[in-house]
Motif scaffolding. Sequence first.
Motif, PDB file in Angstrom:
ATOM      1  N   ILE A 164      -2.740 -41.335  58.035  1.00 38.33           N
ATOM      2  CA  ILE A 164      -3.435 -40.058  57.858  1.00 38.33           C
ATOM      3  C   ILE A 164      -4.920 -40.224  58.162  1.00 38.33           C
ATOM      4  O   ILE A 164      -5.514 -39.429  58.918  1.00 38.33           O
ATOM      5  N   LEU A 165      -5.535 -41.270  57.610  1.00 35.85           N
ATOM      6  CA  LEU A 165      -6.959 -41.503  57.834  1.00 35.85           C
ATOM      7  C   LEU A 165      -7.252 -41.785  59.302  1.00 35.85           C
ATOM      8  O   LEU A 165      -8.277 -41.344  59.831  1.00 35.85           O
ATOM      9  N   ASP A 166      -6.364 -42.525  59.963  1.00 33.24           N
ATOM     10  CA  ASP A 166      -6.566 -42.821  61.391  1.00 33.24           C
ATOM     11  C   ASP A 166      -6.601 -41.537  62.222  1.00 33.24           C
ATOM     12  O   ASP A 166      -7.434 -41.391  63.126  1.00 33.24           O
ATOM     13  N   LYS A 167      -5.698 -40.605  61.910  1.00 32.09           N
ATOM     14  CA  LYS A 167      -5.672 -39.346  62.658  1.00 32.09           C
ATOM     15  C   LYS A 167      -6.943 -38.532  62.405  1.00 32.09           C
ATOM     16  O   LYS A 167      -7.502 -37.920  63.331  1.00 32.09           O
ATOM     17  N   ILE A 168      -7.386 -38.521  61.163  1.00 30.33           N
ATOM     18  CA  ILE A 168      -8.585 -37.751  60.825  1.00 30.33           C
ATOM     19  C   ILE A 168      -9.812 -38.350  61.496  1.00 30.33           C
ATOM     20  O   ILE A 168     -10.593 -37.651  62.147  1.00 30.33           O
ATOM     21  N   VAL A 169      -9.997 -39.672  61.344  1.00 32.57           N
ATOM     22  CA  VAL A 169     -11.181 -40.323  61.897  1.00 32.57           C
ATOM     23  C   VAL A 169     -11.182 -40.271  63.425  1.00 32.57           C
ATOM     24  O   VAL A 169     -12.233 -40.083  64.047  1.00 32.57           O
ATOM     25  N   GLU A 205     -17.419 -25.385  65.896  1.00 29.65           N
ATOM     26  CA  GLU A 205     -16.805 -26.683  66.180  1.00 29.65           C
ATOM     27  C   GLU A 205     -16.190 -27.281  64.910  1.00 29.65           C
ATOM     28  O   GLU A 205     -15.120 -27.898  64.963  1.00 29.65           O
ATOM     29  N   CYS A 206     -16.844 -27.106  63.765  1.00 29.62           N
ATOM     30  CA  CYS A 206     -16.282 -27.608  62.502  1.00 29.62           C
ATOM     31  C   CYS A 206     -14.923 -26.961  62.227  1.00 29.62           C
ATOM     32  O   CYS A 206     -13.976 -27.640  61.803  1.00 29.62           O
ATOM     33  N   LEU A 207     -14.815 -25.664  62.472  1.00 29.95           N
ATOM     34  CA  LEU A 207     -13.540 -24.976  62.269  1.00 29.95           C
ATOM     35  C   LEU A 207     -12.495 -25.443  63.283  1.00 29.95           C
ATOM     36  O   LEU A 207     -11.308 -25.562  62.953  1.00 29.95           O
ATOM     37  N   LYS A 208     -12.937 -25.716  64.495  1.00 29.64           N
ATOM     38  CA  LYS A 208     -12.025 -26.248  65.510  1.00 29.64           C
ATOM     39  C   LYS A 208     -11.489 -27.615  65.083  1.00 29.64           C
ATOM     40  O   LYS A 208     -10.284 -27.907  65.221  1.00 29.64           O
ATOM     41  N   ILE A 209     -12.355 -28.468  64.533  1.00 30.17           N
ATOM     42  CA  ILE A 209     -11.939 -29.788  64.060  1.00 30.17           C
ATOM     43  C   ILE A 209     -10.917 -29.653  62.940  1.00 30.17           C
ATOM     44  O   ILE A 209      -9.915 -30.384  62.900  1.00 30.17           O
ATOM     45  N   MET A 210     -11.162 -28.736  62.005  1.00 28.71           N
ATOM     46  CA  MET A 210     -10.206 -28.478  60.922  1.00 28.71           C
ATOM     47  C   MET A 210      -8.823 -28.162  61.485  1.00 28.71           C
ATOM     48  O   MET A 210      -7.807 -28.710  61.039  1.00 28.71           O
ATOM     49  N   CYS A 211      -8.785 -27.266  62.457  1.00 28.13           N
ATOM     50  CA  CYS A 211      -7.502 -26.875  63.053  1.00 28.13           C
ATOM     51  C   CYS A 211      -6.834 -28.048  63.748  1.00 28.13           C
ATOM     52  O   CYS A 211      -5.613 -28.245  63.624  1.00 28.13           O
ATOM     53  N   GLU A 212      -7.598 -28.841  64.484  1.00 26.84           N
ATOM     54  CA  GLU A 212      -7.025 -29.992  65.185  1.00 26.84           C
ATOM     55  C   GLU A 212      -6.396 -30.977  64.206  1.00 26.84           C
ATOM     56  O   GLU A 212      -5.291 -31.485  64.435  1.00 26.84           O
ATOM     57  N   ILE A 213      -7.088 -31.243  63.102  1.00 32.59           N
ATOM     58  CA  ILE A 213      -6.582 -32.207  62.125  1.00 32.59           C
ATOM     59  C   ILE A 213      -5.325 -31.682  61.439  1.00 32.59           C
ATOM     60  O   ILE A 213      -4.318 -32.388  61.317  1.00 32.59           O
ATOM     61  N   LEU A 214      -5.358 -30.438  60.987  1.00 34.37           N
ATOM     62  CA  LEU A 214      -4.202 -29.877  60.277  1.00 34.37           C
ATOM     63  C   LEU A 214      -3.005 -29.721  61.202  1.00 34.37           C
ATOM     64  O   LEU A 214      -1.862 -29.918  60.781  1.00 34.37           O
ATOM     65  N   ASN A 215      -3.240 -29.376  62.457  1.00 34.66           N
ATOM     66  CA  ASN A 215      -2.137 -29.333  63.424  1.00 34.66           C
ATOM     67  C   ASN A 215      -1.581 -30.731  63.681  1.00 34.66           C
ATOM     68  O   ASN A 215      -0.366 -30.936  63.748  1.00 34.66           O
ATOM     69  N   GLY A 216      -2.479 -31.711  63.819  1.00 35.33           N
ATOM     70  CA  GLY A 216      -2.057 -33.077  64.116  1.00 35.33           C
ATOM     71  C   GLY A 216      -1.266 -33.715  62.989  1.00 35.33           C
ATOM     72  O   GLY A 216      -0.371 -34.527  63.240  1.00 35.33           O
ATOM     73  N   LEU A 217      -1.571 -33.341  61.745  1.00 38.09           N
ATOM     74  CA  LEU A 217      -0.863 -33.903  60.600  1.00 38.09           C
ATOM     75  C   LEU A 217       0.485 -33.227  60.343  1.00 38.09           C
ATOM     76  O   LEU A 217       1.265 -33.701  59.512  1.00 38.09           O
ATOM     77  N   GLN A 218       0.733 -32.113  61.021  1.00 42.27           N
ATOM     78  CA  GLN A 218       2.020 -31.402  60.944  1.00 42.27           C
ATOM     79  C   GLN A 218       2.416 -31.084  59.504  1.00 42.27           C
ATOM     80  O   GLN A 218       3.525 -31.394  59.053  1.00 42.27           O
ATOM     81  N   LEU A 219       1.508 -30.441  58.806  1.00 42.96           N
ATOM     82  CA  LEU A 219       1.747 -30.081  57.405  1.00 42.96           C
ATOM     83  C   LEU A 219       2.431 -28.735  57.247  1.00 42.96           C
ATOM     84  O   LEU A 219       2.792 -28.340  56.145  1.00 42.96           O
ATOM     85  N   GLY A 220       2.590 -27.994  58.330  1.00 45.17           N
ATOM     86  CA  GLY A 220       3.133 -26.648  58.256  1.00 45.17           C
ATOM     87  C   GLY A 220       2.059 -25.629  58.600  1.00 45.17           C
ATOM     88  O   GLY A 220       0.948 -25.967  58.988  1.00 45.17           O
ATOM     89  N   ASP A 221       2.411 -24.361  58.447  1.00 42.12           N
ATOM     90  CA  ASP A 221       1.478 -23.294  58.791  1.00 42.12           C
ATOM     91  C   ASP A 221       0.306 -23.276  57.811  1.00 42.12           C
ATOM     92  O   ASP A 221       0.457 -23.567  56.628  1.00 42.12           O
ATOM     93  N   PHE A 222      -0.861 -22.933  58.316  1.00 42.84           N
ATOM     94  CA  PHE A 222      -2.061 -22.912  57.483  1.00 42.84           C
ATOM     95  C   PHE A 222      -2.964 -21.753  57.900  1.00 42.84           C
ATOM     96  O   PHE A 222      -2.812 -21.162  58.971  1.00 42.84           O
ATOM     97  N   TYR A 258      -0.336 -36.281  49.225  1.00 46.82           N
ATOM     98  CA  TYR A 258       0.714 -35.852  48.300  1.00 46.82           C
ATOM     99  C   TYR A 258       1.817 -35.092  49.045  1.00 46.82           C
ATOM    100  O   TYR A 258       3.013 -35.333  48.840  1.00 46.82           O
ATOM    101  N   LEU A 259       1.426 -34.209  49.944  1.00 47.82           N
ATOM    102  CA  LEU A 259       2.410 -33.426  50.698  1.00 47.82           C
ATOM    103  C   LEU A 259       3.239 -34.311  51.624  1.00 47.82           C
ATOM    104  O   LEU A 259       4.459 -34.156  51.721  1.00 47.82           O
ATOM    105  N   VAL A 260       2.560 -35.228  52.316  1.00 48.62           N
ATOM    106  CA  VAL A 260       3.277 -36.124  53.231  1.00 48.62           C
ATOM    107  C   VAL A 260       4.247 -37.001  52.452  1.00 48.62           C
ATOM    108  O   VAL A 260       5.376 -37.255  52.888  1.00 48.62           O
ATOM    109  N   GLU A 261       3.818 -37.468  51.269  1.00 43.73           N
ATOM    110  CA  GLU A 261       4.701 -38.259  50.406  1.00 43.73           C
ATOM    111  C   GLU A 261       5.963 -37.493  50.040  1.00 43.73           C
ATOM    112  O   GLU A 261       7.073 -38.035  50.083  1.00 43.73           O
ATOM    113  N   GLN A 262       5.788 -36.217  49.660  1.00 48.67           N
ATOM    114  CA  GLN A 262       6.940 -35.404  49.273  1.00 48.67           C
ATOM    115  C   GLN A 262       7.905 -35.235  50.439  1.00 48.67           C
ATOM    116  O   GLN A 262       9.123 -35.286  50.274  1.00 48.67           O
ATOM    117  N   LYS A 263       7.366 -35.040  51.636  1.00 48.50           N
ATOM    118  CA  LYS A 263       8.210 -34.902  52.828  1.00 48.50           C
ATOM    119  C   LYS A 263       9.006 -36.182  53.089  1.00 48.50           C
ATOM    120  O   LYS A 263      10.191 -36.144  53.419  1.00 48.50           O
TER     121      LYS A 263
END
Length: 506
Positions: free
Chosen positions: A77-82, A191-208, A392-397
Amino acid sequence: MSHLGPLRRGVWAALLGQLLRPPRAVCIRAVDCHSQVAQAVLTSQLKPHQEKPNFIIKVPKGTRDLSPQQMVVREKILDKIVSCFKRHGAEGLDTPAFELTDMLTEKYEDNFGLMYDLKDQGGELLSLRYDLTVPFARYLAMNKLKKMKRYQVGKVWRRESPAIVQGRYREFCQCDFDIAGEFDPMIPDAECLKIMCEILNGLQLGDFLIKVNDRRVVDGMFAVCGVPESKFRTICTSMDKLDKMSWEDVRHEMVAQKGLTPEVADRIGAYIQCHGGISLVEEMSKDPRLSQSQRALQGLGDLKLLFDYLTLFGIAEKISFDLSLARGLDYYTGVIYEAVLLQSPGQAGKGAPNVGSVAAGGRYDGLVAQFDPKGHNVPCVGLSIGVERIFYLVEQKMKASSKKVRTTETQVFVATPQKNFLRERLKLITELWDAGIKAEMLYKNNPKLLTQLHYCEKRDIPLMVIIGEQEQNEGVVKLRTVANREEVTINRESLVAEIQKRLSES
């Protein structure tokens, strides 16, 4: 005494010995003390089974250990974010875990009671950092930096009631990205909002959905609704609890605890139900009451520009202008945002975890100036990713899918079927390590081959190198693919090249 004769020197030495000799009672007490210590040590050695009364082995409340399996997931998770932060040009930064207490308490206002203070041991009153934003502002001011795009990953501490089921802890990790400097409006914010979207899409947590507001709009709303300016910050803190409490409970806090009249609270309640896109921004710009506030109009103007850039970035459909968003920290001055995960209709009511926001941030243009002796200002905007909640979410999945997690990255295991081959294994594994190959072997002189095979299979090590007396005499080794148990014989000199070839193909 060198000028005295031998006899006289002897007399003087005897006299000095009598004078310097400790009293007999002191010697006896010293002997008694030593005997008591010896007896205590002996007693402790004779009774190792005795335990401390009422001693429970546990981690402190609101903290946790992470197992090797959990660390694998966390690091991914940290690798994808960084990697996303780096893709956008950010530099790494680290700051101390604790800061001067006076520096922190002034910046958190209503939240300073949640900080952990440290005992004074070096002439300074210190507290553990509450977030990574204030230390970053201090760093900019201290080093007289006017521009910086930075990321930081680190632990922070908050003395609040933990809610483990929602991924809320007293000690937790934050991942921050910030842009400091004087730039044209809303470009860094977008750009900050774009980064948020890229990270949440990349982590595949579901719709946000990312909620967006502006503190100038919030302050303007308070003003036109009749909130005294002295209560702006404390009412903002109450509003920030809407993700954890119902409006009825927040309204009760505003009225009963913070002294608002019911009429003023109801006017606020009418606004905070509004959320939408660019059309709502335009509608609020024409609102008869809200348009009376010049600060609110400035905020709404910047939000229009922000939505224009978000459309160009292709993420406008993920953004919602939400008048209920407040962000309780005192240092925010402009655009604020918060990302929340959305439950699908099939998940609702089925015990799906509700973890609240998973990322948040905003603009804080006045914070650096508060640290600068001359008050020089450096505008800043940034975001923070809620790693613990995401983890926590990734753990549950993973628990639901029963997916196995490999805890090491070992690529090759060095084995032997025969005794007295430790030296050859050590030579062989050294060649692999020196070539940059991740390799392991058992720390035994004569391990059984079956034990070595089981070790590889249990840890999902893909390749095994086997060397025995016959292989040594012929100058070869056997290379075994653990998954299908296929073996090939190759020359010893070609081993490293063959392993590297196979690893690059896998």
